[in-house]
Structures are given as C-alpha cells and as structure tokens.
Design a protein around this motif. Structure first.
Motif, PDB file in Angstrom:
ATOM      1  N   ILE A  95      -6.729   2.309  -1.289  1.00 49.95           N
ATOM      2  CA  ILE A  95      -5.520   1.493  -1.423  1.00 49.95           C
ATOM      3  C   ILE A  95      -4.374   2.124  -0.647  1.00 49.95           C
ATOM      4  O   ILE A  95      -4.129   3.325  -0.741  1.00 49.95           O
ATOM      5  N   GLY A  96      -3.670   1.295   0.109  1.00 53.79           N
ATOM      6  CA  GLY A  96      -2.436   1.728   0.750  1.00 53.79           C
ATOM      7  C   GLY A  96      -1.258   1.058   0.075  1.00 53.79           C
ATOM      8  O   GLY A  96      -1.278  -0.158  -0.149  1.00 53.79           O
ATOM      9  N   THR A  97      -0.250   1.826  -0.301  1.00 53.87           N
ATOM     10  CA  THR A  97       0.885   1.242  -1.010  1.00 53.87           C
ATOM     11  C   THR A  97       2.196   1.809  -0.493  1.00 53.87           C
ATOM     12  O   THR A  97       2.263   2.964  -0.069  1.00 53.87           O
ATOM     13  N   LEU A  98       3.219   0.989  -0.525  1.00 49.87           N
ATOM     14  CA  LEU A  98       4.547   1.460  -0.167  1.00 49.87           C
ATOM     15  C   LEU A  98       5.005   2.493  -1.193  1.00 49.87           C
ATOM     16  O   LEU A  98       4.733   2.365  -2.388  1.00 49.87           O
ATOM     17  N   LEU A  99       5.708   3.506  -0.730  1.00 48.17           N
ATOM     18  CA  LEU A  99       6.113   4.601  -1.604  1.00 48.17           C
ATOM     19  C   LEU A  99       7.014   4.124  -2.734  1.00 48.17           C
ATOM     20  O   LEU A  99       6.915   4.611  -3.864  1.00 48.17           O
ATOM     21  N   THR A 100       7.905   3.161  -2.444  1.00 51.47           N
ATOM     22  CA  THR A 100       8.817   2.695  -3.484  1.00 51.47           C
ATOM     23  C   THR A 100       8.071   2.000  -4.619  1.00 51.47           C
ATOM     24  O   THR A 100       8.501   2.028  -5.766  1.00 51.47           O
ATOM     25  N   VAL A 101       6.963   1.363  -4.309  1.00 50.66           N
ATOM     26  CA  VAL A 101       6.160   0.684  -5.329  1.00 50.66           C
ATOM     27  C   VAL A 101       5.227   1.665  -6.033  1.00 50.66           C
ATOM     28  O   VAL A 101       4.965   1.555  -7.234  1.00 50.66           O
ATOM     29  N   GLU A 102       4.745   2.640  -5.287  1.00 48.19           N
ATOM     30  CA  GLU A 102       3.777   3.598  -5.815  1.00 48.19           C
ATOM     31  C   GLU A 102       4.300   4.313  -7.054  1.00 48.19           C
ATOM     32  O   GLU A 102       3.550   4.604  -7.984  1.00 48.19           O
ATOM     33  N   GLU A 138      -8.183  -1.813  10.650  1.00 50.52           N
ATOM     34  CA  GLU A 138      -9.191  -0.848  11.088  1.00 50.52           C
ATOM     35  C   GLU A 138     -10.205  -0.538   9.982  1.00 50.52           C
ATOM     36  O   GLU A 138     -11.017   0.379  10.118  1.00 50.52           O
ATOM     37  N   ASN A 139     -10.130  -1.285   8.876  1.00 52.74           N
ATOM     38  CA  ASN A 139     -11.070  -1.131   7.750  1.00 52.74           C
ATOM     39  C   ASN A 139     -10.999   0.244   7.093  1.00 52.74           C
ATOM     40  O   ASN A 139     -11.976   0.724   6.519  1.00 52.74           O
ATOM     41  N   LYS A 140      -9.835   0.869   7.161  1.00 54.84           N
ATOM     42  CA  LYS A 140      -9.640   2.148   6.492  1.00 54.84           C
ATOM     43  C   LYS A 140      -9.145   1.953   5.058  1.00 54.84           C
ATOM     44  O   LYS A 140      -9.159   2.888   4.263  1.00 54.84           O
ATOM     45  N   LEU A 141      -8.682   0.753   4.748  1.00 53.63           N
ATOM     46  CA  LEU A 141      -8.200   0.418   3.410  1.00 53.63           C
ATOM     47  C   LEU A 141      -8.877  -0.846   2.926  1.00 53.63           C
ATOM     48  O   LEU A 141      -9.222  -1.721   3.716  1.00 53.63           O
ATOM     49  N   ASP A 142      -9.062  -0.940   1.608  1.00 49.51           N
ATOM     50  CA  ASP A 142      -9.576  -2.182   1.017  1.00 49.51           C
ATOM     51  C   ASP A 142      -8.448  -3.171   0.769  1.00 49.51           C
ATOM     52  O   ASP A 142      -8.590  -4.364   1.038  1.00 49.51           O
ATOM     53  N   ILE A 143      -7.337  -2.684   0.219  1.00 51.53           N
ATOM     54  CA  ILE A 143      -6.174  -3.539  -0.033  1.00 51.53           C
ATOM     55  C   ILE A 143      -4.905  -2.763   0.265  1.00 51.53           C
ATOM     56  O   ILE A 143      -4.897  -1.533   0.292  1.00 51.53           O
ATOM     57  N   GLY A 144      -3.830  -3.493   0.486  1.00 49.73           N
ATOM     58  CA  GLY A 144      -2.511  -2.897   0.641  1.00 49.73           C
ATOM     59  C   GLY A 144      -1.545  -3.544  -0.320  1.00 49.73           C
ATOM     60  O   GLY A 144      -1.680  -4.727  -0.656  1.00 49.73           O
ATOM     61  N   ILE A 145      -0.561  -2.776  -0.784  1.00 50.67           N
ATOM     62  CA  ILE A 145       0.494  -3.308  -1.644  1.00 50.67           C
ATOM     63  C   ILE A 145       1.789  -3.196  -0.859  1.00 50.67           C
ATOM     64  O   ILE A 145       2.252  -2.092  -0.554  1.00 50.67           O
ATOM     65  N   VAL A 146       2.365  -4.356  -0.498  1.00 47.30           N
ATOM     66  CA  VAL A 146       3.483  -4.401   0.444  1.00 47.30           C
ATOM     67  C   VAL A 146       4.511  -5.429  -0.006  1.00 47.30           C
ATOM     68  O   VAL A 146       4.327  -6.131  -0.995  1.00 47.30           O
TER      69      VAL A 146
END
Length: 304
Positions: A95-102, A138-146
């Motif tokens: 998972i990739g997430t923005l720091l403010t949300v994390e 690039e298929n390095k993440l399954d989902i992102g939170i943005v």
C-alpha cells in the motif's frame, strides 16, 4: 523466445549493467551476454547500445521492455488467482499512502485488519502523490490512498470520505475560546505551515488567495508532528486535517473548525484497472471503509 531470456532482459534493463544484472540473477556475465545476443537474434534488432562502459536501451529495447513488463504482470496475476482458487494464498498487500493520511487512517485499519486476518502480510509506504501513481503503474503497489481525483486512464478510484481541515492553536492563545474561526485569521496570526510544494499548503494558499492575501508562515515544516510541536511551543497556529488533530487527543492544543467550505479534500483509493485484485486486498479495502465510517461517526458526535 523464452521467458527465461525475457527475465534476463528485464534484469539488464533494471541495472543497465551486465555484470550487476548477472550477479542479481545468479549467472555468469558471459552467459547473460550470450542469452541477450540470442534474444536480439530472435527479435531481429539490437536491444542495447553499448558505448564504452555504459549500457542504454535502444528504441527496440524500450518497446520490448514495455511488453515484457506486461507479460510478467499477467503471469503474476494468474499465479495469484490460481493460488486463491486453491486456497493456498495467505495474502500480501503493498500500500502507498500520503503521509498526512497515514498518521490517523492507517493505524486503526491495520490493527483491526490484523486481528481479523493475522496471516496476511501488509507493507505500507508513505509517499508523495506522483510516487504513488508511478508505483501503481509499475505494479509495485496494490492500492494507493490519495486525494481525488487522480487523473490517469489506467487507474480506477474509490471515494472514501471528505476530509475537513481545522485550526490548531496552543493553550492560552487569543483564539482559544473561539468556537469557529474564519480563514482570515492567517492575515494577522503567526502560523507554521507545510511548504508550498505540499498539496495541503496549496489548498490553503488558494483559499487565502480568494480572500485577497497569501499566508506568511513563521516556519515551513514538512511533518505534521513538527508542526504540532511548534504550535505547542507557541510559535504559531497551524492548519491540518481535522481527523488527525482529533486523533492526537492533545491537551496542549485546541482544535477549532474553520468557517470555509473550500478547505476540504476528498480521500480515496486508487488501483490499476487491469490488475487482478486479490481477496486480501479486497478485505483490506473493506476495512478501510469501516475505519472511515468510524472516523466520520466520531466527528458527527463531536459536532453535535
């Protein structure tokens, strides 16, 4: 053309150095060079330009790399689907997430999810918006939170909630007793804010500009923790996501709603349209939705 040759080709593309690529995949450099030559013969065109010690992709090489990445992506998707069908996949989520949300959304979601599905491994990376987009493609993440919308025809999105911003002031500040403030307070009140290349700061600047001024913070700091520390020490006020400020439960600051409807952001999930979404990822998305419902419920109680 063999998959093994494409795997070797992909490794050289990643390293752009034959010796390092050979070490990475565990074969000798001469063997790797021979396999690449065989692949070039099969393709009928050179794949790399070798200029002295430097290696660069040719136009044919760049084209083959695009299709090679798609081939291995489809193989991985097939393996995941078959393992799930056979009940063998315990689950991995990236998972990739923005720091403010994390800071406030991810911890409760992870704890609840791990309690329900302890065998599933989760990796969370705090990233910038563009880094999340690139990593998804690039298929390095399954989902992102943005913050939505994220415009890319290869990505799909799911809206989670709208996040309001609020003012944080230190105890004893002249604004402490206010039930609500107008954004105009930044004209005359010392503040500490994110730098101007941050999305949240750009949102603040746009709303202030609509009122005929731009904020002039005493300090610009890149982390929410440091901003809060400056507020506690009385350096100035700050504007941060209201859910984050409420989750802090910090008795040294007061959280005050801002009378400005423009200061809100839509938070959501993004993922590749053509990427197979495994059961683990689908379950995690359900847990994210449950967490946001709980956050909104608490906010409604506090507002009433």
């Amino acid at each position: 053309m063999e998959l093994r040759q494409l795997e070797y080709f992909r490794s050289v593309c990643q390293e752009l150095h034959f010796t390092r690529a050979a070490e990475k995949i565990g074969i000798s450099q001469p063997s790797l060079s021979q396999q690449i030559r065989l692949l070039e013969h099969e393709i009928g065109a050179p794949l790399f330009d070798r200029i002295g010690k430097k290696t660069a992709l040719t136009e044919s090489g760049r084209l083959l790399l695009k299709y090679t990445q798609n081939i291995f992506h489809e193989i991985e998707q097939a393996q995941t689907a078959i393992k799930e069908l056979n009940g063998l996949q315990r689950g991995n989520i990236s998972i990739g997430t923005l720091l403010t949300v994390e800071n406030y959304l991810i911890p409760p979601t992870l704890l609840n999810f791990h309690r329900l599905y302890p065998a599933i491994k989760i990796s969370v990376f705090g990233l910038r918006t563009e880094d999340i987009r690139i990593s998804l493609l690039e298929n390095k993440l399954d989902i992102g939170i943005v913050f939505l919308p994220m415009k890319d025809r290869e990505l799909e999105s799911i809206s989670l909630y709208k996040e309001e911003l609020a003012l944080a002031v230190p105890n004893g500040h002249p604004l402490e007793e206010q039930e609500m403030v107008h954004l105009d307070v930044l004209r005359t009140t010392s503040s500490v804010l994110f730098p101007e290349n941050y999305f949240l700061r750009q949102l603040i600047n746009k709303s202030c500009n609509d009122l005929g001024f731009l904020p002039q913070p005493t300090f610009e700091i890149t982390t929410m923790e440091s901003l809060i520390d400056m507020v506690e020490k009385g350096v100035g006020v700050t504007i941060l996501p209201k859910p984050y400020l409420e989750c802090l439960n910090n008795n040294k600051i007061r959280v005050i709603p801002i009378l400005n409807n423009n200061l809100s952001r839509e938070v959501g999930i993004v993922y590749r349209k053509d990427k197979y979404m495994g059961a683990a990822t689908r379950m995690f998305i359900d847990q994210l939705k449950a967490t946001t419902i709980n956050l909104n419920y608490r906010t409604n109680i506090d507002t009433d």
